[in-house]
Design a protein around this motif. Structure first.
Motif, PDB file in Angstrom:
ATOM      1  N   ILE A 124       0.736  -1.129  -0.040  1.00 53.31           N
ATOM      2  CA  ILE A 124      -0.051   0.122   0.045  1.00 53.31           C
ATOM      3  C   ILE A 124       0.779   1.230   0.007  1.00 53.31           C
ATOM      4  N   ALA A 125       2.150   1.088   0.552  1.00 46.85           N
ATOM      5  CA  ALA A 125       2.861   2.495   0.475  1.00 46.85           C
ATOM      6  C   ALA A 125       3.416   2.619  -1.074  1.00 46.85           C
ATOM      7  N   ALA A 126       3.412   1.442  -1.792  1.00 42.25           N
ATOM      8  CA  ALA A 126       3.612   1.911  -3.386  1.00 42.25           C
ATOM      9  C   ALA A 126       2.417   1.771  -4.208  1.00 42.25           C
ATOM     10  N   SER A 127       1.181   2.267  -3.758  1.00 36.85           N
ATOM     11  CA  SER A 127      -0.061   1.835  -4.334  1.00 36.85           C
ATOM     12  C   SER A 127      -0.355   2.993  -5.381  1.00 36.85           C
ATOM     13  N   GLY A 140       8.989   4.588  -5.032  1.00 39.53           N
ATOM     14  CA  GLY A 140      10.226   4.650  -4.156  1.00 39.53           C
ATOM     15  C   GLY A 140      10.059   4.531  -2.707  1.00 39.53           C
ATOM     16  N   ALA A 141       8.990   5.082  -2.203  1.00 39.81           N
ATOM     17  CA  ALA A 141       8.557   4.999  -0.511  1.00 39.81           C
ATOM     18  C   ALA A 141       8.307   3.439  -0.472  1.00 39.81           C
ATOM     19  N   GLY A 142       7.692   2.541  -1.410  1.00 41.03           N
ATOM     20  CA  GLY A 142       7.544   1.278  -1.178  1.00 41.03           C
ATOM     21  C   GLY A 142       8.892   0.349  -1.137  1.00 41.03           C
ATOM     22  N   LEU A 143       9.686   0.600  -2.149  1.00 40.53           N
ATOM     23  CA  LEU A 143      10.616   0.080  -2.257  1.00 40.53           C
ATOM     24  C   LEU A 143      11.709   0.252  -0.978  1.00 40.53           C
ATOM     25  N   LYS A 144      11.801   1.563  -0.583  1.00 40.90           N
ATOM     26  CA  LYS A 144      12.586   1.668   0.703  1.00 40.90           C
ATOM     27  C   LYS A 144      11.899   1.012   2.026  1.00 40.90           C
ATOM     28  N   TYR A 145      10.643   0.805   2.055  1.00 43.94           N
ATOM     29  CA  TYR A 145      10.028   0.357   3.044  1.00 43.94           C
ATOM     30  C   TYR A 145      10.243  -1.305   3.067  1.00 43.94           C
ATOM     31  N   HIS A 160      14.958   5.350  12.978  1.00 41.84           N
ATOM     32  CA  HIS A 160      13.748   6.176  12.346  1.00 41.84           C
ATOM     33  C   HIS A 160      14.213   6.524  11.152  1.00 41.84           C
ATOM     34  N   MET A 161      15.393   6.117  10.611  1.00 40.63           N
ATOM     35  CA  MET A 161      15.716   6.852   9.061  1.00 40.63           C
ATOM     36  C   MET A 161      14.748   6.710   7.889  1.00 40.63           C
ATOM     37  N   TRP A 162      14.107   5.703   7.946  1.00 40.30           N
ATOM     38  CA  TRP A 162      13.256   5.170   7.059  1.00 40.30           C
ATOM     39  C   TRP A 162      11.704   6.097   6.970  1.00 40.30           C
ATOM     40  N   ALA A 163      11.429   6.537   8.287  1.00 42.98           N
ATOM     41  CA  ALA A 163      10.241   7.303   8.430  1.00 42.98           C
ATOM     42  C   ALA A 163       9.918   8.431   7.447  1.00 42.98           C
ATOM     43  N   PRO A 164      10.595   9.603   7.538  1.00 42.39           N
ATOM     44  CA  PRO A 164      10.170  10.815   6.749  1.00 42.39           C
ATOM     45  C   PRO A 164      10.101  10.669   5.205  1.00 42.39           C
ATOM     46  N   ASP A 165      10.928   9.856   4.760  1.00 42.88           N
ATOM     47  CA  ASP A 165      10.887   9.587   3.347  1.00 42.88           C
ATOM     48  C   ASP A 165       9.428   8.944   2.957  1.00 42.88           C
ATOM     49  N   TYR A 199       6.822   8.496   4.751  1.00 39.20           N
ATOM     50  CA  TYR A 199       5.618   9.239   5.008  1.00 39.20           C
ATOM     51  C   TYR A 199       5.330  10.206   3.949  1.00 39.20           C
ATOM     52  N   GLU A 200       6.458  10.793   3.569  1.00 35.15           N
ATOM     53  CA  GLU A 200       6.312  11.827   2.401  1.00 35.15           C
ATOM     54  C   GLU A 200       5.811  11.314   1.058  1.00 35.15           C
ATOM     55  N   GLY A 201       6.542   9.980   0.717  1.00 31.70           N
ATOM     56  CA  GLY A 201       6.432   9.517  -0.546  1.00 31.70           C
ATOM     57  C   GLY A 201       4.878   8.675  -0.547  1.00 31.70           C
ATOM     58  N   SER A 202       4.424   8.162   0.462  1.00 31.46           N
ATOM     59  CA  SER A 202       3.195   7.388   0.200  1.00 31.46           C
ATOM     60  C   SER A 202       1.974   8.224   0.118  1.00 31.46           C
ATOM     61  N   PRO A 203       0.915   7.848  -0.390  1.00 31.66           N
ATOM     62  CA  PRO A 203      -0.383   8.536  -0.458  1.00 31.66           C
ATOM     63  C   PRO A 203      -0.826   8.905   1.089  1.00 31.66           C
ATOM     64  N   THR A 204      -1.444  10.120   1.111  1.00 33.43           N
ATOM     65  CA  THR A 204      -1.953  10.532   2.201  1.00 33.43           C
ATOM     66  C   THR A 204      -2.498   9.495   3.157  1.00 33.43           C
ATOM     67  N   PRO A 205      -3.641   9.059   2.849  1.00 34.86           N
ATOM     68  CA  PRO A 205      -4.180   8.063   3.635  1.00 34.86           C
ATOM     69  C   PRO A 205      -3.319   6.873   4.272  1.00 34.86           C
ATOM     70  N   VAL A 206      -2.560   6.671   3.345  1.00 34.70           N
ATOM     71  CA  VAL A 206      -1.574   5.455   3.879  1.00 34.70           C
ATOM     72  C   VAL A 206      -0.650   5.848   4.958  1.00 34.70           C
TER      73      VAL A 206
END
Length: 488
Positions: free
Chosen positions: A151-154, A163-168, A236-241, A243-250
């Motif tokens: 869902i991060a890469a939806s 990119g957010a989905g891949l990092k996650y 925490h290093m993964w969170a800001p990228d 959170y910013e890259g994913s769709p807002t509801p995600v």
């Protein structure tokens, strides 16, 4: 036996509802007869209904939970703690789904699988909260993570989302590996995976030699895996990228739901044992680091979602204070903190979604919101003041209770760091309010009216945040019962 079936009936219902919705979506969205209809809104409403029915089934099963039940070969446990955490999780899921519908229309988003994956991850988190065995806990965490990666890469057309989905995926797989390695070390040293057996082994007698170091390393690895999942500093290093890259509801869902289930797991796993003192020191350090980094890093942010990501890291630091205390009051304050944090975050992200209609991305875009949409500006200001911990709002009550729990167990340094970082946090929260009421935008934006779902959601959460101080005792008594049920 029938009572135990009733106790697990909510999970059975939501799993079946999820698979029925998946079949419904696949059959009708590929149907030439119905002209390939877009089903995301339809499946969304049915998913919301499923979550609400699950909530009712949980509430109906509450009288059965006067004593703790172990079921399914002692893999799962039902008690007051499980019950409350699951209700909070389902409420946050319902809030997240209800703010999605306008987003689907605005973005022309037509992947009904999005709702199915949110429901599937909710199922896994319900199992996670009631898990009473390392194997059950790990499997539930893994199912939840797999749903989150997708869902991060939806939004497949957005390079930020993929990119957010891949990092996650990469960093989440790394943390899952650490967690599994910790579980295997504990099993190798004790021969047990069940929490009751582990509690007896760890508290019954002093373990020395190689077995002791094996258990210690296992608990350490599990703690690192958990801290990674709840975005505590230094993991925490993964969170800001993301959170910013994913769709807002995600982003809203990732900010709330996993934290509820992981904190429930942390309390289940680490409440017993001779290594609790070491764990308290780890959480003590992570709590201080998260509060300081969350406060300082958020000051430099120019984007609204990144600001909320660092704010989330800071709040994880505040909530970790409750575990660092190691007392019943500490656990109670942790549960109060999670509940109020979930409501404030739903409120904040519903407002961000309402503003996304007009492509508000940067803090500078919020200029003169008070002139174009005063009610939304006032609601956002209340949420920001509550985040900052300004009395008499709900955010102040949760911080007050957490700091008092820290003072009660002698952690004066922890409480003082919390107070100082709260004061620093006031700067960037009130900067948003200043921008909305006194700033001038780069381009004037006419804000469209908000849809009814978000309006109702904002009305409920804002009312709670504002009026909580008038009658806080029900939440206090419920969380006290939950903290006690962990020990009984």
């Amino acid at each position: 036996m029938f009572n135990l079936f009733l106790a697990v009936f909510p999970e059975i219902f939501i799993i079946n509802a999820t698979f029925i919705l998946l079949i419904h979506g696949v059959v009708f969205s590929t149907s030439k007869k119905y002209d390939y209809p877009p089903l995301v809104s339809n499946v969304g409403w049915l998913g919301l209904l499923s979550v609400l029915i699950t909530l009712l089934l949980l509430a109906a099963g509450a009288p059965l939970l006067t004593i703790a039940h172990l079921f399914w070969n002692n893999f799962f446990r039902r008690d007051n703690f499980t019950y409350f955490c699951q209700i909070l999780l389902l409420l946050s899921t319902a809030g997240t789904i209800s703010m999605c519908f306008d987003f689907f229309e605005q973005e022309r988003f037509d992947a009904f699988e999005f709702i199915v994956l949110i429901l599937l991850s909710t199922c896994s988190m319900l199992f996670m909260i009631s898990a009473y065995d390392l194997i059950a806990m790990y499997l539930a965490i893994e199912l939840q993570s797999l749903c989150f990666y997708v869902i991060a890469a939806s939004k497949r057309k957005s390079e930020f989302s993929t990119g957010a989905g891949l990092k996650y995926l990469i960093l989440g797989a790394f943390s899952s590996g650490i967690l599994l390695f910790g579980c295997s070390m504990i099993y190798g040293s004790t021969g047990a995976t069940h929490f009751d057996q582990l509690a007896k082994i760890l508290t019954g007698y002093e373990i020395t030699g190689a077995r002791s170091s094996g258990i210690f390393m296992g608990i350490l690895f599990i703690a690192v895996g958990f801290l990674f999942k709840i975005t505590a500093v230094p993991f925490h290093m993964w969170a800001p990228d993301i959170y910013e890259g994913s769709p807002t509801p995600v982003t809203a869902f990732l900010s709330i739901a996993p934290k509820i289930s992981i904190f429930a797991n942390i309390l289940r796993v680490f409440i017993y044992g001779s290594h609790v003192a070491t764990l308290q020191q780890i959480f003590f350090f992570c709590s201080i680091a998260s509060m300081i980094l969350g406060a300082l890093a958020a000051m430099a942010q120019t984007k609204v979602k990144r600001l909320l990501a660092y704010s989330s890291i800071g709040h994880v630091g505040y909530i970790c204070i409750g575990f660092s205390c190691g007392t019943i009051e500490g656990i109670q304050s942790l549960l109060i903190g999670i509940f109020i944090y979930a409501l404030m975050t739903i409120d904040a992200f519903a407002i961000v979604l309402a503003l996304r209609q007009t492509r508000v991305k940067y803090i500078a875009d919020l200029g003169a919101l008070a002139k174009t949409n005063p009610i939304l500006a006032i609601t956002f200001s209340i949420t920001m003041f509550s985040y900052a911990g300004i009395p008499p709002l709900a955010g102040f009550c949760s911080k007050f209770y957490l700091f008092f729990a820290a003072l009660g167990c002698g952690a004066y340094f922890l409480a003082s760091v919390g107070v100082v970082t709260s004061v620093i946090g006031c700067f960037y929260y009130i900067r948003l309010v200043k921008r909305m009421f006194f700033g001038t935008p780069r381009t004037w934006i006419l804000y469209e009216p908000m849809d009814r779902n978000k309006s109702l959601l904002l009305a409920m959460t804002s009312s709670f945040i504002t009026l909580f101080f008038l009658y806080p005792s029900p939440l206090f008594s419920v969380t006290h019962q939950m903290a006690l049920s962990l020990y009984l």
